[in-house]
Write a protein that holds these residues in place. Sequence first.
Motif, PDB file in Angstrom:
ATOM      1  N   LEU A  31      45.457  37.246  41.140  1.00 47.76           N
ATOM      2  CA  LEU A  31      45.486  36.013  41.873  1.00 47.76           C
ATOM      3  C   LEU A  31      44.310  35.957  43.263  1.00 47.76           C
ATOM      4  O   LEU A  31      42.967  35.174  43.064  1.00 47.76           O
ATOM      5  CB  LEU A  31      47.019  34.962  42.158  1.00 47.76           C
ATOM      6  N   ALA A  32      44.561  36.947  43.723  1.00 43.66           N
ATOM      7  CA  ALA A  32      43.220  37.038  44.664  1.00 43.66           C
ATOM      8  C   ALA A  32      41.895  37.333  44.683  1.00 43.66           C
ATOM      9  O   ALA A  32      41.156  36.900  45.385  1.00 43.66           O
ATOM     10  CB  ALA A  32      44.329  38.628  45.794  1.00 43.66           C
ATOM     11  N   GLN A  33      41.767  38.402  43.488  1.00 46.07           N
ATOM     12  CA  GLN A  33      39.982  38.710  42.956  1.00 46.07           C
ATOM     13  C   GLN A  33      39.839  37.312  42.477  1.00 46.07           C
ATOM     14  O   GLN A  33      38.350  37.357  42.435  1.00 46.07           O
ATOM     15  CB  GLN A  33      40.676  39.304  42.044  1.00 46.07           C
ATOM     16  N   ALA A  34      40.391  36.261  41.573  1.00 45.48           N
ATOM     17  CA  ALA A  34      40.573  35.350  41.271  1.00 45.48           C
ATOM     18  C   ALA A  34      39.726  34.196  42.367  1.00 45.48           C
ATOM     19  O   ALA A  34      38.946  33.146  42.531  1.00 45.48           O
ATOM     20  CB  ALA A  34      41.038  34.503  40.064  1.00 45.48           C
ATOM     21  N   LEU A  35      40.485  34.496  43.898  1.00 41.21           N
ATOM     22  CA  LEU A  35      40.081  33.875  45.021  1.00 41.21           C
ATOM     23  C   LEU A  35      38.616  35.160  45.385  1.00 41.21           C
ATOM     24  O   LEU A  35      38.173  34.229  46.054  1.00 41.21           O
ATOM     25  CB  LEU A  35      41.225  33.080  45.482  1.00 41.21           C
ATOM     26  N   GLY A  36      38.198  35.490  45.018  1.00 44.24           N
ATOM     27  CA  GLY A  36      37.156  36.109  45.201  1.00 44.24           C
ATOM     28  C   GLY A  36      37.338  37.206  46.561  1.00 44.24           C
ATOM     29  O   GLY A  36      36.859  37.756  47.366  1.00 44.24           O
TER      30      GLY A  36
END
Length: 574
Positions: free
Chosen positions: A497-502
């Motif tokens: 999730l964090a990586q999907a948010l950059g």
Amino acid sequence: MAGDDHSEQGVAADAASSASDALLIVGDADTVCWANAAANSLLGVEDLIGHDLSLLIGLPAGRSLLELRTTTPHRILGTIPDGTPDPLEVELSIAPVTDRDEQWVVTLLPMPRNNLSIRELLRRANEDRLTGLDNRSHFIEQVDTAFRDGTTAPADYPYALVMLDLDGFKRINDTWGHEAGDAVLVQVGDRIRNACRDADVVARLGGDEFAIWCRRLATDDTKSFLERIRGVFDQPVQVGDLALSIAGSIGCTTTEVPRNSLELMREADMAMYDAKGRGVGLICVFDEQMRADARRRITLERELRRAVPTDAMQLAYQPILRVHDGVVVGAEALVRWEHARLGTLPPREFFPILDSAALRADLDTALIPRTIEQLAAWNQDRRVPLSGWVNLSPVSVALPVIEAIGQALDDHAVSGEHLVVELGESSSLHGVESTAALELLRDLGVRLALDNFGLGHAQIDLIPQLELDYVKLDRSFVQGIADNATRRTLCRSVINLAQALGTRIVAEGIEEERDLIAVAELGADLVQGFHLARPGRVGSILGVDDLDATIDLRPSSGLGGGHTPNPIPPHSSS
């Protein structure tokens, strides 16, 4: 002359006897020794001499004529039952008789039933307007009165002072509104009053904090009394259609010698916060160990105030590595206090004192520019620039501290993109001043990281709100992850999730090789921990000359399969 004195005394006695105000003289056992006609009439007794005045006048709960019989005059509101639903209220004044041991003169002034202003003023001076309990100032007065002039009866010992507040009360206000919060406080106050004995003094000190002052509470009875107080939280509080569950933390201190009210309240408050720190709805009784800890804390606070602006506050730096190739890309600045008497102290030893003494912003203002200066020195000879990671407390997220950071970046010609500011979760980050300060940090090019993720409440919603560049998984979340399938699943979800948010993920607290392998497989971007490198002092952060050295993160490589740095002995975990 003797005849003249006798004549003057006779005139005074005659005047007192015929005075319209009710006047009495009482002895040491509240027995009336003399009363004028107005007093006999007001109290409805033909001859008051020999009567026990304490049986004829009602005083507020927890008050007695005994505590008022001191060398200091007192005024208090009492009642006289007169056969009506609303007893007659009187202002009672008591003062010692001059040159007459163990006798006090008492004046009774009736409060007119059609004039409520005086009565209301007296009540407002002593009562909490929301709950009707005693207020803070009146509570302190009663505690101090108990020990005033050493007149407290030995039978009244031991005394106990109890403090309690509600766990999570702010959540009730934020979720259901302040009217619901007020309704909870009123009902909790009523429950506490009903759980106490008639002679106990109950007060609301402010906010969601209450206090109880007890006399004649034997040591053997203290535990059962505190359990009874804790019982007020057993049932939910009904507010309209809502049934709100509540809990409270309770602290208590006892004394068998005269003590200062503020000292007793400080001890009970420390016990209460010790209970709160250990969980929800717990009880703690102040003891000798806590007293010793309190003395040590006071001493450390005094020394800390002198140490903060000096070189006694030192920085150690712990490397942060890129997972896929082991390159050192940054270093976190960790403060150590070089105490002249106690040696090197890690943050856990003094940060709570810093916070309570409102010194964190001063420390951050002093140390972050030092990290920026060190960062400039490192990056002069480094092909891949390092980033410096600094912790900023919530109280420091304010314009003066941010302006000091900007000035240091300019002074040392360091680009803001090479500074990472680590933020802890706090509601204060959403305040007007904090929002402006964070905007200024972004204008400087500084990157933001959320520290200690996984410790406490979920913070994933803060990633888009604060426009975070990094999330640091807390050591409590990371350690043992290789052997915990549930934690691995949660970690994988957070990382995705964090990586999907950059946002990039840093796994801190890596102390075992198998945990390093696990977080790498789950997709963490950066890692940090004792297994890789311990915090080091100034110079090369790895204790070697080659600032471009890498650490081999392949399994079974130890501290460095391809390169082994010279570790510097640790002072503490970060």
